[in-house]
Write an enzyme that holds these catalytic residues in place. Structure first.
Site, PDB file in Angstrom:
ATOM      1  N   LYS A  43      -9.354  -4.579  -6.319  1.00  0.00           N
ATOM      2  CA  LYS A  43      -9.074  -5.956  -5.987  1.00  0.00           C
ATOM      3  C   LYS A  43      -8.570  -6.074  -4.548  1.00  0.00           C
ATOM      4  O   LYS A  43      -8.564  -7.142  -3.959  1.00  0.00           O
ATOM      5  CB  LYS A  43      -7.978  -6.507  -6.919  1.00  0.00           C
ATOM      6  N   GLY A  44      -8.145  -4.946  -3.994  1.00  0.00           N
ATOM      7  CA  GLY A  44      -7.433  -4.952  -2.721  1.00  0.00           C
ATOM      8  C   GLY A  44      -8.186  -5.523  -1.536  1.00  0.00           C
ATOM      9  O   GLY A  44      -7.583  -5.988  -0.575  1.00  0.00           O
ATOM     10  N   GLU A  98     -13.451  -2.048   2.490  1.00  0.00           N
ATOM     11  CA  GLU A  98     -12.312  -1.430   1.802  1.00  0.00           C
ATOM     12  C   GLU A  98     -10.996  -1.863   2.455  1.00  0.00           C
ATOM     13  O   GLU A  98     -10.943  -2.084   3.671  1.00  0.00           O
ATOM     14  CB  GLU A  98     -12.490   0.105   1.859  1.00  0.00           C
ATOM     15  N   ASP A  99      -9.961  -1.980   1.658  1.00  0.00           N
ATOM     16  CA  ASP A  99      -8.658  -2.383   2.205  1.00  0.00           C
ATOM     17  C   ASP A  99      -8.026  -1.258   3.027  1.00  0.00           C
ATOM     18  O   ASP A  99      -7.556  -1.462   4.127  1.00  0.00           O
ATOM     19  CB  ASP A  99      -7.706  -2.844   1.083  1.00  0.00           C
ATOM     20  N   ASP A 102      -6.925   6.125   2.423  1.00  0.00           N
ATOM     21  CA  ASP A 102      -5.707   6.917   2.283  1.00  0.00           C
ATOM     22  C   ASP A 102      -6.127   8.391   2.199  1.00  0.00           C
ATOM     23  O   ASP A 102      -6.425   9.014   3.222  1.00  0.00           O
ATOM     24  CB  ASP A 102      -4.977   6.400   1.037  1.00  0.00           C
ATOM     25  N   LYS A 130      -4.986   5.342   7.033  1.00  0.00           N
ATOM     26  CA  LYS A 130      -3.803   6.219   7.080  1.00  0.00           C
ATOM     27  C   LYS A 130      -4.320   7.642   7.265  1.00  0.00           C
ATOM     28  O   LYS A 130      -4.401   8.412   6.302  1.00  0.00           O
ATOM     29  CB  LYS A 130      -3.065   6.148   5.737  1.00  0.00           C
ATOM     30  N   PHE A 151       3.690   3.324   2.518  1.00  0.00           N
ATOM     31  CA  PHE A 151       3.014   2.589   1.459  1.00  0.00           C
ATOM     32  C   PHE A 151       3.083   1.105   1.819  1.00  0.00           C
ATOM     33  O   PHE A 151       4.164   0.553   1.985  1.00  0.00           O
ATOM     34  CB  PHE A 151       3.656   2.839   0.096  1.00  0.00           C
ATOM     35  N   ASP A 158      -1.438  -4.068  -3.237  1.00  0.00           N
ATOM     36  CA  ASP A 158      -0.397  -4.314  -4.244  1.00  0.00           C
ATOM     37  C   ASP A 158       0.427  -3.070  -4.578  1.00  0.00           C
ATOM     38  O   ASP A 158       0.064  -1.949  -4.219  1.00  0.00           O
ATOM     39  CB  ASP A 158      -1.060  -4.781  -5.544  1.00  0.00           C
ATOM     40  N   ARG A 164       0.152  -8.946  -3.575  1.00  0.00           N
ATOM     41  CA  ARG A 164      -1.192  -9.083  -2.987  1.00  0.00           C
ATOM     42  C   ARG A 164      -1.316 -10.299  -2.084  1.00  0.00           C
ATOM     43  O   ARG A 164      -2.046 -10.272  -1.107  1.00  0.00           O
ATOM     44  CB  ARG A 164      -2.245  -9.236  -4.102  1.00  0.00           C
TER      45      ARG A 164
HETATM   46  P1  IMP Z   1      -7.778   6.888  -1.430  1.00  0.00           P
HETATM   47  O1  IMP Z   1      -8.813   7.195  -2.457  1.00  0.00           O
HETATM   48  O2  IMP Z   1      -6.587   7.799  -1.565  1.00  0.00           O
HETATM   49  O3  IMP Z   1      -8.289   6.834  -0.028  1.00  0.00           O
HETATM   50  O4  IMP Z   1      -7.156   5.489  -1.790  1.00  0.00           O
HETATM   51  C1  IMP Z   1      -7.791   4.299  -1.633  1.00  0.00           C
HETATM   52  C2  IMP Z   1      -7.160   3.240  -2.501  1.00  0.00           C
HETATM   53  O5  IMP Z   1      -5.777   3.523  -2.793  1.00  0.00           O
HETATM   54  C3  IMP Z   1      -7.124   1.930  -1.773  1.00  0.00           C
HETATM   55  O6  IMP Z   1      -8.279   1.193  -2.005  1.00  0.00           O
HETATM   56  C4  IMP Z   1      -5.896   1.250  -2.352  1.00  0.00           C
HETATM   57  O7  IMP Z   1      -6.249   0.545  -3.523  1.00  0.00           O
HETATM   58  C5  IMP Z   1      -4.965   2.374  -2.734  1.00  0.00           C
HETATM   59  N1  IMP Z   1      -3.931   2.597  -1.715  1.00  0.00           N
HETATM   60  C6  IMP Z   1      -3.833   3.635  -0.866  1.00  0.00           C
HETATM   61  N2  IMP Z   1      -2.764   3.505  -0.061  1.00  0.00           N
HETATM   62  C7  IMP Z   1      -2.184   2.345  -0.402  1.00  0.00           C
HETATM   63  C8  IMP Z   1      -1.036   1.627   0.101  1.00  0.00           C
HETATM   64  O8  IMP Z   1      -0.328   2.024   1.047  1.00  0.00           O
HETATM   65  N3  IMP Z   1      -0.765   0.452  -0.534  1.00  0.00           N
HETATM   66  C9  IMP Z   1      -1.498  -0.045  -1.561  1.00  0.00           C
HETATM   67  N4  IMP Z   1      -2.571   0.582  -2.033  1.00  0.00           N
HETATM   68  C10 IMP Z   1      -2.912   1.769  -1.474  1.00  0.00           C
END
Ligand code: IMP
Length: 175
Positions: A43-44, A98-99, A102, A130, A151, A158, A164
């Site tokens: 949803k982000g 994508e939001d 990470d 990040k 974070f 969220d 959100r």
């Molecule tokens: P990844 O697979 O670790 O790259 O994570 C991606 C997803 O993790 C993003 O689409 C977010 O939904 C969630 N996410 C990662 N870091 C954060 C944060 O700092 N705040 C909120 N959601 C996060």
């Protein structure tokens, strides 16, 4: 919204607006005004997808995918598909919206999955990156902001479905 007081601003509403305008211009120019399919990762990415699309004066198709890997502030590392594509992206110019990138696991998974659908082209546009947290080789083609290892919440992001709808990107001081 009482919780809002505890959140510090990392990226203001104005900074978001101005950077998203730049990204929209870049995408519009690179695709030469051709139709593009945005895949919004729910949803982000909803706020980012909508604001970006509104600034691009050519045709945009919308698709939605929902995956989950997070519980609270921790990634479980296991990606599950919750909502899949409805349309066919074969032969289309596709951009994953994508939001935040990470660890990079979500996008690595999605990139492979979407490549198997044979789009004409596949790129990634992430509002936040990040880089310090990366666990796999994943680089978005368009990035709004590089951010430190905090974070963050707001503008679609969220913690347990809260925060959100903050109009900025914020973080918790002691987290
Ligand atoms: P990844 O697979 O670790 O790259 O994570 C991606 C997803 O993790 C993003 O689409 C977010 O939904 C969630 N996410 C990662 N870091 C954060 C944060 O700092 N705040 C909120 N959601 C996060």
């Amino acid at each position: 919204m009482e919780e809002e007081k505890k959140v510090k601003v990392l990226i203001s509403k104005e900074e978001l607006e101005s950077r998203i305008t730049e990204l929209a211009k870049q995408i519009y120019e690179e695709y030469k005004g051709q139709e593009v399919t945005f895949i919004c990762i729910l949803k982000g990415s909803i706020f980012f997808t909508v604001e970006l699309a509104k600034k691009i004066p050519s045709d945009i198709n919308f698709e939605f995918i929902r995956v989950s890997s997070y519980h609270g502030e921790n990634s479980t590392g296991v990606i599950k598909m919750k909502v899949d594509l409805q349309g066919d992206i074969k032969g289309k110019d596709v951009i994953i919206i994508e939001d935040i990138v990470d660890t990079g696991r979500t996008l690595s998974y999605l990139k492979e999955y979407l490549k198997s659908k044979e789009p004409k082209s596949l790129k990634i546009c992430a509002l936040l990156d990040k880089k310090e947290r990366r666990l796999c080789d994943m680089q978005a083609d368009y990035v709004g902001f590089d951010i430190p290892d905090k974070f963050v919440v707001g503008y679609g992001l969220d913690v347990n479905e809260k925060y959100r709808n903050l109009p900025y990107i914020g973080y918790f001081e002691n987290v």
